[in-house]
Design a protein around this motif. Structure first.
Motif, mmCIF file in Angstrom:
data_model
loop_
_atom_site.group_PDB
_atom_site.id
_atom_site.type_symbol
_atom_site.label_atom_id
_atom_site.label_comp_id
_atom_site.label_asym_id
_atom_site.label_seq_id
_atom_site.Cartn_x
_atom_site.Cartn_y
_atom_site.Cartn_z
ATOM 1 N N ARG A 6 82.741 28.451 -71.797
ATOM 2 C CA ARG A 6 83.881 29.102 -72.473
ATOM 3 C C ARG A 6 83.878 30.603 -72.220
ATOM 4 N NH1 ARG A 6 82.832 25.336 -76.651
ATOM 5 N NH2 ARG A 6 81.485 26.818 -77.706
ATOM 6 N N GLN A 7 82.710 31.232 -72.285
ATOM 7 C CA GLN A 7 82.630 32.677 -72.066
ATOM 8 C C GLN A 7 83.026 33.045 -70.634
ATOM 9 O OE1 GLN A 7 78.608 33.601 -73.225
ATOM 10 N NE2 GLN A 7 79.213 34.061 -75.324
ATOM 11 N N ILE A 8 82.602 32.266 -69.681
ATOM 12 C CA ILE A 8 82.954 32.542 -68.288
ATOM 13 C C ILE A 8 84.450 32.336 -68.074
ATOM 14 C CG2 ILE A 8 82.663 31.756 -65.903
ATOM 15 C CD1 ILE A 8 79.715 31.082 -66.705
ATOM 16 N N GLU A 9 84.964 31.227 -68.570
ATOM 17 C CA GLU A 9 86.387 30.934 -68.373
ATOM 18 C C GLU A 9 87.289 31.953 -69.064
ATOM 19 O OE1 GLU A 9 86.432 26.144 -67.567
ATOM 20 O OE2 GLU A 9 86.603 26.805 -69.650
ATOM 21 N N SER A 10 86.831 32.518 -70.165
ATOM 22 C CA SER A 10 87.651 33.503 -70.877
ATOM 23 C C SER A 10 87.452 34.920 -70.342
ATOM 24 C CB SER A 10 87.339 33.465 -72.374
ATOM 25 O OG SER A 10 86.021 33.910 -72.607
ATOM 26 N N ALA B 169 79.283 26.813 -74.682
ATOM 27 C CA ALA B 169 79.531 28.227 -75.005
ATOM 28 C C ALA B 169 79.537 29.078 -73.740
ATOM 29 C CB ALA B 169 78.475 28.730 -75.982
ATOM 30 N N GLU B 170 78.589 28.847 -72.843
ATOM 31 C CA GLU B 170 78.517 29.624 -71.611
ATOM 32 C C GLU B 170 79.761 29.394 -70.747
ATOM 33 O OE1 GLU B 170 75.388 30.594 -67.986
ATOM 34 O OE2 GLU B 170 74.870 29.064 -69.462
ATOM 35 N N VAL C 126 84.724 36.729 -70.601
ATOM 36 C CA VAL C 126 83.760 37.494 -71.381
ATOM 37 C C VAL C 126 82.467 37.692 -70.593
ATOM 38 C CG1 VAL C 126 82.344 37.481 -73.483
ATOM 39 C CG2 VAL C 126 84.734 36.755 -73.573
ATOM 40 N N ALA C 127 82.055 36.644 -69.890
ATOM 41 C CA ALA C 127 80.826 36.703 -69.097
ATOM 42 C C ALA C 127 81.176 36.542 -67.619
ATOM 43 C CB ALA C 127 79.865 35.604 -69.536
#
Length: 81
Positions: free
Chosen positions: A43-47, A40-41, A49-50
């Motif tokens: 995915r969030q960085i790659e997208s 999840a972390e 979001v984070a």
């Protein structure tokens, strides 16, 4: 929550062993939970979001790969029993 969901996709054909490990092995359950959190972390960085540096993303991906290798070893060990 099924902690083996993502692992079932990553290790097709190993659903029975993954379920057994999840039920019987607290170390495996911790790995499965960590796999979900790391995925999840990442995915969030790659997208976008984070926020995170490339170095941080690379470190997370390395941790993820090492975790998957540990899961594979646990599966192989269970098969050898």
């Amino acid at each position: 929550m099924d902690e083996t969901g993502d692992l079932r996709a990553l290790f097709p054909g190993e659903g029975f062993i993954l379920s057994a490990l999840c039920l019987e092995d607290s170390q495996f359950r911790a790995l499965a939970e960590r796999q979900i959190a790391l995925a999840a972390e990442i995915r969030q960085i790659e997208s976008g979001v984070a926020p995170a540096s490339e170095k941080r993303l690379g470190a997370l991906k390395k941790q993820y790969q090492l975790l998957l290798e540990e899961v594979a070893e646990m599966i192989a060990s269970r098969k050898a029993e």
